[in-house]
Structure formats: C-alpha cells, structure tokens
Design a protein around this motif. Structure first.
Motif, short mmCIF file in Angstrom:
data_model
loop_
_atom_site.label_atom_id
_atom_site.label_comp_id
_atom_site.label_asym_id
_atom_site.label_seq_id
_atom_site.Cartn_x
_atom_site.Cartn_y
_atom_site.Cartn_z
N LEU A 268 37.94 68.08 0.92
CA LEU A 268 39.12 67.29 1.21
C LEU A 268 39.98 67.12 -0.04
O LEU A 268 41.22 67.24 0.01
N MET A 269 39.34 66.85 -1.16
CA MET A 269 40.05 66.72 -2.43
C MET A 269 40.78 68.01 -2.78
O MET A 269 41.94 67.99 -3.22
N ASP A 270 40.13 69.14 -2.58
CA ASP A 270 40.76 70.42 -2.87
C ASP A 270 42.02 70.62 -2.03
O ASP A 270 43.00 71.20 -2.50
N GLY A 271 41.99 70.10 -0.78
CA GLY A 271 43.12 70.31 0.11
C GLY A 271 44.34 69.46 -0.23
O GLY A 271 45.46 69.85 0.07
N VAL A 272 44.11 68.29 -0.84
CA VAL A 272 45.23 67.39 -1.16
C VAL A 272 45.46 67.27 -2.66
O VAL A 272 46.17 66.37 -3.12
N SER A 273 44.87 68.16 -3.44
CA SER A 273 44.96 68.08 -4.90
C SER A 273 46.40 68.16 -5.37
O SER A 273 47.25 68.83 -4.78
N GLY A 274 46.67 67.45 -6.44
CA GLY A 274 48.00 67.46 -7.03
C GLY A 274 48.97 66.48 -6.40
O GLY A 274 50.13 66.41 -6.81
N SER A 275 48.51 65.71 -5.41
CA SER A 275 49.40 64.78 -4.72
C SER A 275 49.14 63.35 -5.20
O SER A 275 48.00 62.95 -5.41
N LYS A 276 50.24 62.59 -5.36
CA LYS A 276 50.12 61.21 -5.81
C LYS A 276 49.97 60.24 -4.65
O LYS A 276 49.49 59.11 -4.83
N ARG A 277 50.41 60.67 -3.47
CA ARG A 277 50.28 59.83 -2.27
C ARG A 277 49.49 60.63 -1.23
O ARG A 277 49.91 61.71 -0.83
N VAL A 278 48.36 60.07 -0.83
CA VAL A 278 47.44 60.79 0.04
C VAL A 278 47.18 59.97 1.30
O VAL A 278 46.98 58.75 1.24
N HIS A 279 47.16 60.65 2.44
CA HIS A 279 46.86 60.03 3.73
C HIS A 279 45.72 60.80 4.37
O HIS A 279 45.81 62.02 4.55
N VAL A 280 44.62 60.11 4.70
CA VAL A 280 43.47 60.75 5.32
C VAL A 280 43.26 60.15 6.71
O VAL A 280 43.15 58.93 6.86
N ILE A 281 43.22 61.02 7.71
CA ILE A 281 42.87 60.61 9.07
C ILE A 281 41.37 60.84 9.24
O ILE A 281 40.91 61.98 9.18
N ASP A 282 40.62 59.77 9.41
CA ASP A 282 39.16 59.86 9.54
C ASP A 282 38.80 59.67 11.01
O ASP A 282 39.04 58.61 11.59
N LEU A 283 38.23 60.71 11.61
CA LEU A 283 37.89 60.68 13.03
C LEU A 283 36.48 60.18 13.30
O LEU A 283 36.04 60.16 14.45
N SER A 284 35.76 59.81 12.25
CA SER A 284 34.39 59.29 12.41
C SER A 284 34.10 58.35 11.25
O SER A 284 33.22 58.61 10.44
N ILE A 285 34.81 57.26 11.17
CA ILE A 285 34.81 56.39 9.99
C ILE A 285 33.46 55.74 9.74
O ILE A 285 33.03 55.59 8.60
N LYS A 286 32.77 55.32 10.82
CA LYS A 286 31.50 54.58 10.70
C LYS A 286 31.66 53.46 9.67
O LYS A 286 32.54 52.63 9.82
N GLN A 287 30.85 53.46 8.62
CA GLN A 287 30.99 52.41 7.62
C GLN A 287 31.83 52.84 6.43
O GLN A 287 31.95 52.11 5.45
N GLY A 288 32.42 54.02 6.50
CA GLY A 288 33.37 54.44 5.49
C GLY A 288 32.79 54.85 4.16
O GLY A 288 33.49 54.85 3.14
#
Length: 537
Positions: A268-288
C-alpha cells in the motif's frame, strides 16, 4: 479406485511433491469460476531464507516498522470440556471390541512393522496427513502405488496419529458412499483417540469428526434444515470477521498474519508513495491494526513528510465496533503527531455502496486495502461485483488484497475435504509451535474460528455454506474481468514479511513463495494466505 480414492491420490501425490496440483473443476458460481489450474510456469527456485526468488543484486534499504500492534480477526468463545485419558482408553477398548470388523488390518499400523526412535525432530501435522493418506490409498486398492510401507523413524504417538488420519479418511469415504452407520462407527473410534486439547493431529481430527457427524445427521434427516438453522449458518462468516480485542493475545504469538499485514501495508505504501495527502479505503477494518502499521510507516518517511491521512472504513454491520476503532485510531494518530481523519461508511447492503459515500478528493492519493474480507461475498457474487465496480470507479492508485490461499469452495465434497484437511492441518500445526496446549486463547480460537470453519466447509452444501475460500489463481481470473492488472510486489514488501517472521522463534516455519506477482505465505510449505496488489486500467 473409487472417485474418493482417486481424488485423495491426486491430493496426497501433489502435496508430497511440495505443492498443490489442482483438479480441473468449475464451481457453480457463474462468473466466479472455481478453476483449479496451475499458472503454467512451474519454475520455483528457493533462495536462502525461504523465498522462491533471488535477492541477489538487490539492495533492500527499508528498516523494519517499529512498535507494531498484534493482529486480530477471530471470534472467540469458551472451549468445550474434555474427557480424561483413562476414560478415553476405556472407550477405545469398548469400541474396538464392538466394531472390530470396521477397523480392518490394513487400516491399522502394527508395532512390529515400525521402528520407533525416542529422539529426533517431530514431523508436521501435514506430514502425518500425507502418511495417513498413503496408507489409505494402499488399503483401498490392490494395484501398486509409488508409496512405500515403511514408517521407520516414527514415534509411537506419530504412528497412532497416522492411523487416526487413515480412519478419518475411511469414515469420509463411507459418507460419500452413503454408508452412514459404518461411517459413524469409525468416527466413534476416532473420537476416542482425538482430543480438543491434544497434539495438532488429534485436535484436527476432533473437529473434522464433529463436522462429519453433522453431515451424517443432515444426510439422514436427523437434523432438519429449517429456516432458523440456515439463518444461524449465515452469521458464521460475520462472526469470524468480527473484531475482538482478546484475539490480540493469539496474534502476539502467531507470525503468519503479522507477516501478511506488514507485507500488505508495504505494498500500500508503495502505491501511494510520494504523496503528502493519503486516503485509504479499508474494506475490512476490524480493530485497525493494519492502520497503525500504515500510520507509523507514513510518519517515518524522511523524504516525503505526510500532511494528512484519511481512512474510510466500509462495512455492512458492526457500526459501533467500527466507530470504536475509529476513535482508537484518532488517539493513536495524535500520539504520533499525525494529522488524521476517519470516516465510517455503513450500508445495509453492499449493493447500496457508491462513490458519493466515500468522500473522494482528487488531491489525495487513494489506496484500497482489504484483508480477509472479499471471501465473505463469494456466495453473493452480485455484491462482490458491485463492490469491485465501486472501487474501480473511485480510481485508486493501488488495491491491496490479502486472502486465504486455499480452494475450499468446490461443489464437490471430497475436494473440499482434502483441501481443508491440509489447510487446517497447517493452522493447527502452527498454533502448536506458537502456543502452549493449555493456552485458553488457543482453545477458544480453535473452537470458534477453526472449528466453525471446518463445520461449515464439510457439513453444509449450497447456499447454507457460509465459509468459502479460493486461491490467488481464482481471484486473478475474477479480477481480470474488471480490468485489474496485477502489480509485482516490491522487494521491500517481501522483505517486510520475512523480517517479521524472523522475530518469532517459530518464524523459520513460515515459507514465502511467489505466485505470479503475488506473495504466498505458508506454514512448512503449505500455502495459508496470499498478498497481492492491483491497479485498475
């Protein structure tokens, strides 16, 4: 050989070669076929440390993520009572006397044919399963097989465990032949030697025996498939993914899923690398827990300081649990001085989910993360397809998927039985290495997570079956329909998985293999879970 014998022969033969060679089968899931096919490459070269890829000429610079929290995903309850050893031995004598015609000579391993050794490394549960399968195959056919009959080097207990597996297979065969009375008699014999508190094989057979008994009861009409029962089985999947704080005690000692989460977060980090504002949609959050790993990774980037992280948790139930997780994540973010916001999107039906609910911002780098969440919708493929289409419309940079790496969704009972035997054998074996036999949390986990899973897979058919898993090859065939392109996991992602495993005394039992561009994490060579990354074209 019968159909049952043939299928066991294939499975035992494939596992004995160190991998799973899949049958050519299709499931009645319409557009999500259960195709048991190899990827065709067949090229695997183990590198030091368990990886099936070369790390030569690669310099891995990532440092391990510090202070990680343990993972959670299990629904826990109280463990059942168990009988004393003396009581069980007396039961064995009674049953052997009553049902001696069923426990045939070829189904027994006599002491005179085995050389016992008091010392030496113990063999894994799946090695016992292979030996038991080989004995079963030999016993069911007069033709020759490529398996020897020597059990040199096995301990007395290991020989008994092989015998236990052989008779469990024999009982399952009787079920397929609708010889239910004979099957139950064999299960009576198995129940005397198995135990919910014994070694991994005994625990495995304990729950498989219970599941086979329930299947027999359903087949013979002793248990009616009422609407209430169907509803009850329908909540099993929800229970198994419900967050529960006590599960942390299990994952603190269990390396498999921690390795998977660290690898997935790195992808996930590799996919959003270089960005200062990040939004993650978590489809199985559980306890995070995975979110805390991500938070620490983001704030530790020296060259790309993060300005804000937003996490959107999507679910169809457990609103209070998800909101509680959000509150905890806010506190955690504050403790590490991270600008953070949390959004809970709860819909009654996954068909109601749309991009408007996700609060998308074009200035944010969007990623999607799902860990053991997609499998719950395999039986409701319209919901699964709708979810993937919504994710496609949101146009994320990356979608990271972690799922069980086992084909436990075949419409054929025998295929499910054998696949489940090896998959759960690996899980029981891993818990044995990581936790004490009397550990209360281990017993509860085996009862509510492993036991319920086995019961659903073996004793239920059609829409009643709540637990459904398919491997990465099947997901790959499904995802391609949505224009999803598989991304090769970086060396950093693979490094994180291996690094986490090394922190555990049992970490050397974790194995890491490549399947296409994805990572397959296993236990002593048996696949357990896969981590893959995807981009929508």
């Amino acid at each position: 050989m019968t159909s049952f014998d043939t299928r066991i022969f294939r499975r035992i033969h494939s596992y004995s070669k160190g991998g799973v060679q899949n049958d050519q089968e299709t499931d009645s899931l319409g557009k999500l076929p259960l195709l048991y096919e190899e990827d065709g490459s067949g090229n695997k070269s183990k590198a030091p440390g368990g990886f099936s890829f070369s790390i030569e000429n690669h310099q891995v610079e990532n440092e391990p993520l510090k202070n990680f929290h343990s993972l959670d995903a299990l629904f826990l309850d109280t463990a059942p009572p168990f009988r004393s050893y003396e009581h069980k031995m007396q039961e064995l004598a009674d049953i052997e006397s009553q049902y001696s015609e069923l426990i045939t000579p070829h189904a027994q391993i006599h002491e005179e044919s085995v050389r016992y050794e008091a010392s030496g490394p113990k063999i894994s549960a799946n090695a016992v399963i292979r030996l038991g399968g080989e004995r079963f195959i030999q016993s069911c056919s007069s033709s020759s097989h490529p398996y020897g009959s020597s059990f040199s080097g096995l301990s007395d207990q290991e020989v008994k465990d092989v015998q236990l597996i052989e008779n469990l297979l024999l009982s399952a065969e009787k079920v397929t032949q609708q010889q239910f009375e004979r099957s139950v008699k064999l299960l009576d014999w198995c129940d005397v030697l198995c135990s919910s508190t014994g070694n991994p094989v005994q625990r495995l057979v304990y729950y498989f025996s219970k599941a086979l008994r329930e299947k027999v009861d359903k087949e013979t009409g002793r248990v009616s498939l009422s609407g209430l029962e169907t509803k009850h089985t329908g909540v099993i999947a929800e229970r198994l993914i419900r967050p529960n704080p006590t599960a942390v005690l299990i994952y603190e000692k269990w390396p498999l899923y921690q390795a998977g989460h660290f690898s997935g977060v790195q992808a996930l980090m590799d996919g959003v690398s270089g960005s200062k504002r990040v939004h993650v949609i978590d489809l199985s959050i559980k306890q995070g827990v995975q979110c805390t790993i991500l938070m620490q990774a983001l704030v530790s980037q020296p060259n790309f300081p993060i300005e804000h992280l937003k996490i959107t948790a999507v679910g169809t139930n457990s609103k209070q649990n998800i909101e509680r997780t959000g509150d905890w994540l806010k506190s955690f973010a504050e403790s590490i001085n991270l600008s953070f916001s949390f959004n809970a999107v709860i819909v009654e039906d996954m068909l109601d989910l749309n991009t408007d609910l996700l609060e998308l911002d074009p200035d944010e780098a969007l990623g999607v993360y799902v860990s053991f969440g997609l499998w719950t919708m395999i039986g409701q493929q319209d919901r699964l397809e709708s979810l993937i289409n919504v994710m496609k419309s949101s146009n994320p940079r990356v979608m990271v998927v972690g799922e069980v790496e086992a084909n436990l969704n075949s419409p054929n009972f025998v295929t499910r039985f054998i696949e489940a035997l090896f998959y759960y054998g690996a899980l029981f074996d891993s818990l044995e290495e990581c936790m004490g036999r009397e550990d209360e949390n281990r017993g509860i986990t085996e009862l509510m997570y492993l036991g319920n899973g086995i019961k659903s897979i073996l004793a239920s058919e059609g829409a009643e079956r709540a637990i459904r898993h398919v491997n990465i090859d099947v997901w790959r065939k499904f995802f391609v329909r949505f224009g999803m392109k598989e991304i090769e996991l970086s060396m950093s992602s693979l490094y994180q998985a291996n690094l986490v495993a090394e922190k555990f005394s049992s970490g050397s039992c974790c194995t890491f293999d490549r399947n296409g561009n994805s990572l397959v994490i296993g236990w002593k060579g048996t696949p357990v879970m896969s981590i893959s990354a995807w981009r929508f074209s």
